[in-house]
Design an enzyme around this catalytic site. Structure first.
Site, short mmCIF file in Angstrom:
data_model
loop_
_atom_site.label_atom_id
_atom_site.label_comp_id
_atom_site.label_asym_id
_atom_site.label_seq_id
_atom_site.Cartn_x
_atom_site.Cartn_y
_atom_site.Cartn_z
CG HIS A 18 -17.22 99.90 69.85
ND1 HIS A 18 -17.61 100.47 68.66
CD2 HIS A 18 -16.33 100.77 70.41
CE1 HIS A 18 -16.97 101.61 68.49
NE2 HIS A 18 -16.19 101.82 69.53
CG ASP A 47 -17.54 106.54 73.40
OD1 ASP A 47 -16.32 106.37 73.29
OD2 ASP A 47 -18.38 105.89 72.74
CG HIS A 60 -18.56 108.30 69.65
ND1 HIS A 60 -18.22 109.17 68.64
CD2 HIS A 60 -17.49 107.49 69.84
CE1 HIS A 60 -17.00 108.88 68.23
NE2 HIS A 60 -16.54 107.87 68.93
CD GLU A 119 -12.77 106.77 73.64
OE1 GLU A 119 -13.38 105.85 73.06
OE2 GLU A 119 -12.24 107.73 73.05
O1 G3P Z 1 -12.36 102.56 72.72
C1 G3P Z 1 -12.25 102.07 71.43
C2 G3P Z 1 -12.96 102.94 70.42
O2 G3P Z 1 -14.24 103.20 70.90
C3 G3P Z 1 -12.25 104.22 70.14
O3 G3P Z 1 -12.80 104.96 69.09
O4 G3P Z 1 -14.17 106.69 68.06
O5 G3P Z 1 -15.21 104.52 68.65
O6 G3P Z 1 -14.60 106.14 70.42
P1 G3P Z 1 -14.24 105.60 69.06
CA CA Z 2 -15.08 104.84 72.30
#
Ligand code: G3P
Ligand code: CA
Length: 249
Positions: A18, A47, A60, A119
């Site tokens: 992640h 992201d 992010h 993402e």
């Molecule tokens: O893609 C899963 C997760 O990353 C979504 O939430 O806020 O960490 O981008 P966030």
């Molecule tokens: Ca994410």
């Protein structure tokens, strides 16, 4: 027609870092993506935003404040300005000098080794600039079979699908994501990406019955990862890929 390549599932579930291996290196940096590859992760989640001059960059938040030594909105800073910022020092001084990477830099560094879940942090319904820039880059580097898109914004997936019908999409949602869930029937997606707290065995089986993958986040707890794996989850997105790899493989 978008489908997940069968070759991706040499083992189920896929284990994705992640924002890279973000427990071990500053999130969404080349260091974090390279660490995930070294740990044996199948892929990474990242992201993406557009810089002021239209370059897809990997970070992010919509602002640089939380993860760099600078201030300001990503969309109001040029790539040259973003590259002046230190994206490592807040995590640990040992990572001082780490930069916000462009998506292209990530693709070049790990695109041949890792599957990449992109993402789309899209903020405009009217403007598909982010999706267009990302799709153009994916195609230029020949990585259409190494990536899949996800977003909390149904319109981002609609725009991505119209530009790149061949690339799978995952619909992100959490407990508050009423909009995404209401719009699910008209949003292109081959995968559901719920927060793991929303999942049950029955929900995963229902999704599989509809031909969908289920990818979930952010799972760092080994016991929870094992339960999700028993339920048939397709992909686990974790800050600690090496722990999950050790427990599940
Ligand atoms: O893609 C899963 C997760 O990353 C979504 O939430 O806020 O960490 O981008 P966030
Ligand atoms: Ca994410």
């Amino acid at each position: 027609m978008a489908t997940f390549p069968a070759t991706w599932l040499q083992h189920r579930p896929l284990i994705l870092g992640h924002r890279g291996a973000s427990h071990a290196a500053p999130q969404n940096t080349l260091a974090a993506f390279r660490k995930a590859a070294e740990m044996g992760a199948d892929g990474v989640e990242l992201d993406v935003h557009l810089s002021a001059d239209g370059v897809p960059v990997v970070i992010h938040d919509a602002r640089v404040d939380a993860t760099t030594d600078g201030k300001g909105a990503v969309a109001e800073l040029t790539l040259a300005q973003l590259k002046l910022l230190d994206a490592g020092i807040r995590f640990d001084p040992a990572f001082a000098g780490e930069r916000i990477p462009t998506l292209e830099e990530v693709f070049v560094a790990v695109g041949q080794r890792l599957i990449i879940n992109i993402e789309l942090k899209a903020f405009s319904r009217r403007d598909a600039a982010l999706e267009l820039a990302v799709v153009t880059l994916v195609r230029r580097l020949g990585l259409a079979d190494r990536v899949w898109f996800s977003s909390f914004k149904p319109y981002a997936l609609t725009q991505a699908r119209s530009l790149a019908p061949e690339i799978p999409c995952g619909l992100l949602y959490d407990a508050l994501g009423i909009g995404a869930r209401l719009l699910r029937p008209i949003t292109p997606h081959e995968a559901l990406h719920p927060h793991h707290g929303l999942l049950s065995k029955a929900r995963i089986e229902r999704a599989h019955g509809r031909g969908l993958w289920v990818a979930t986040w952010t799972v760092d707890d080994v016991a929870r990862a094992k339960v999700l794996a028993e339920w048939g989850i397709d992909a686990l997105i974790t800050n600690e890929p090496e722990r999950l790899i050790a427990a599940l493989r």
